[in-house]
Design a protein around this motif. Structure first.
Motif, PDB file in Angstrom:
ATOM      1  N   TYR A 248       0.882  -1.288  -0.179  1.00  0.00           N
ATOM      2  CA  TYR A 248      -0.027  -0.043  -0.069  1.00  0.00           C
ATOM      3  C   TYR A 248       0.879   1.182  -0.024  1.00  0.00           C
ATOM      4  O   TYR A 248       0.691   2.337  -0.561  1.00  0.00           O
ATOM      5  CB  TYR A 248      -1.027   0.002   1.282  1.00  0.00           C
ATOM      6  CG  TYR A 248      -1.850  -1.215   1.196  1.00  0.00           C
ATOM      7  CD1 TYR A 248      -3.118  -1.046   0.111  1.00  0.00           C
ATOM      8  CD2 TYR A 248      -1.644  -2.430   2.071  1.00  0.00           C
ATOM      9  CE1 TYR A 248      -4.086  -2.161   0.270  1.00  0.00           C
ATOM     10  CE2 TYR A 248      -2.653  -3.414   2.131  1.00  0.00           C
ATOM     11  CZ  TYR A 248      -3.676  -3.082   1.323  1.00  0.00           C
ATOM     12  OH  TYR A 248      -4.747  -4.137   1.245  1.00  0.00           O
TER      13      TYR A 248
ATOM     14  N   LEU B  16      -9.011   1.872   5.082  1.00  0.00           N
ATOM     15  CA  LEU B  16      -7.835   1.775   4.695  1.00  0.00           C
ATOM     16  C   LEU B  16      -6.864   2.577   4.927  1.00  0.00           C
ATOM     17  O   LEU B  16      -5.812   2.425   5.675  1.00  0.00           O
ATOM     18  CB  LEU B  16      -7.771   1.583   2.922  1.00  0.00           C
ATOM     19  CG  LEU B  16      -6.345   1.565   2.650  1.00  0.00           C
ATOM     20  CD1 LEU B  16      -5.642   0.165   2.861  1.00  0.00           C
ATOM     21  CD2 LEU B  16      -6.269   1.426   0.789  1.00  0.00           C
TER      22      LEU B  16
ATOM     23  N   ILE C  22      -7.914   1.093  -6.549  1.00  0.00           N
ATOM     24  CA  ILE C  22      -8.009   0.395  -5.371  1.00  0.00           C
ATOM     25  C   ILE C  22      -9.586  -0.148  -5.392  1.00  0.00           C
ATOM     26  O   ILE C  22     -10.483   0.580  -5.483  1.00  0.00           O
ATOM     27  CB  ILE C  22      -7.710   1.336  -4.291  1.00  0.00           C
ATOM     28  CG1 ILE C  22      -6.530   1.863  -4.358  1.00  0.00           C
ATOM     29  CG2 ILE C  22      -8.099   0.699  -2.685  1.00  0.00           C
ATOM     30  CD1 ILE C  22      -6.275   3.142  -3.142  1.00  0.00           C
TER      31      ILE C  22
ATOM     32  N   THR D 273      -2.507  -7.908   4.066  1.00  0.00           N
ATOM     33  CA  THR D 273      -3.425  -7.160   3.209  1.00  0.00           C
ATOM     34  C   THR D 273      -4.695  -6.930   4.090  1.00  0.00           C
ATOM     35  O   THR D 273      -5.260  -7.357   4.972  1.00  0.00           O
ATOM     36  CB  THR D 273      -3.995  -8.071   2.028  1.00  0.00           C
ATOM     37  OG1 THR D 273      -3.077  -8.723   1.382  1.00  0.00           O
ATOM     38  CG2 THR D 273      -4.910  -7.520   1.228  1.00  0.00           C
TER      39      THR D 273
END
Length: 333
Positions: free
Chosen positions: A138, A163, A211, A245
């Motif tokens: 990321y 996120l 994303i 993740t």
């Protein structure tokens, strides 16, 4: 078959509550949870009455108070689950079955909400324009090499805020502010649309990566027009430099009023079972939470998911900070 089942569920809302019923308020679409409830009713004889809502679920529960007919809430996203708890309309559930079936990072430490399935926040990458290994974390998304190559939906979207909250938790607020600014600098266009719209943009050549949540791939592959978009990308499971993740949840909570509390808890326990988890996973393209349960063949074909182990309840608490960072960066402007 499905249409008649949904009609039955809708009509059942108006029926009197009995000991053989459980009443559910849900943000989840009817076709996604009807197969689960059909299976439970066939196994137990208990009728599940569902009221599907597009918005205002928390406000409705608050307004109804102790008179609410709802036993369970079912929704998606950790911030929504947390908001139901913060509104004071849920109660704790002390269940050895739920504690055993659902890993600690996917349930509330106060035992007010419990995860059902997870969805990974992944990268959709152009098969033609993004090389293998070109993006793995990321953190990579803020690298200047992606300038003009990223598409995404609004920064204030619940999934993106979750996120960003994970970025804060893994690093710091200052780091996350720089990261948000870096991703903004790399955008190919103003944030817009949903996750599927980003894949369409990749197909159209407007950007190279986006994303999105994993389960949208299943939805696109099932649609005649959108299948072409899906076939133009591959899924990459990025990780945090010091983690796995990022995943989000679909989940459930027992309401404070719960007129059918005992029956509702039994339903919650069944929903956490391997049988129910695999029905959910096969139907929705999501990941079961029970260790040892398997994802559908399609989902497994996308690659190996190594979920981050940060407690989602901690991530939910960082949502206000994430929103502040997005607004400060002018991310959507």
């Amino acid at each position: 078959m499905l249409k008649s089942t949904l009609t039955t569920l809708a009509l059942a809302i108006a029926l009197p509550v009995t000991a053989d019923e459980v009443n559910v308020y849900s943000y989840r679409q009817p076709e996604l949870i009807a197969p689960l409830f059909d299976a439970y009713t066939a196994e137990t004889g208990v009728q599940i009455n569902v009221k599907f809502l597009k918005k205002g679920l928390v406000e409705k529960l608050v307004a109804e108070g102790d008179r609410s007919p709802a036993d369970l809430v079912m929704t998606v996203d950790i911030s929504r689950l947390n908001s139901v708890v913060e509104a004071g309309v849920t109660q704790t559930v002390n269940s050895d079955v739920l504690s055993e079936n659902i890993p600690a990072e996917f349930r509330d430490v106060g035992k007010n909400w419990f995860g059902l399935t997870s969805r990974a926040r992944v990268i959709y990458a152009s098969k033609d324009r993004v090389a293998d290994g070109e993006v793995t974390t990321y953190e990579d998304l803020a690298d200047a090499k992606w300038k003009g190559r990223i598409c995404t939906r609004s920064g204030t979207n619940a999934y993106n805020l979750a996120l960003i909250s994970a970025v804060i938790a893994h690093h710091s607020e200052d780091y996350a502010q720089e990261w948000v600014g870096g991703v903004k600098e790399n955008l190919a266009r103003k944030p817009q649309g949903n996750d599927r719209a980003q894949v369409k943009a990749i197909w159209a050549g407007e950007c190279d990566i986006s994303i999105g949540n994993t389960y949208y791939m299943k939805k696109m592959l099932s649609d005649e027009e959108q299948k072409e978009w899906a076939d133009s990308v591959r899924i990459i499971f990025p990780k945090f430099e010091n983690g796995g993740t990022h995943v989000n949840l679909s989940g459930m909570a027992l309401t404070k009023a719960a007129p059918n509390k005992e029956a509702a808890i039994k339903l919650m326990e069944w929903l956490s079972s391997e049988t129910a988890q695999e029905i959910y996973a096969e139907q929705n393209g999501e990941y079961p939470l029970i260790p040892g349960s398997t994802a559908s063949e399609l989902v497994a074909s996308w690659g190996t998911l190594t979920p981050d182990t940060l407690a989602l309840s901690d991530i939910a608490k960082l949502r206000p900070t994430s929103l502040k960072l997005v607004e400060k960066a002018g991310f959507d402007e």
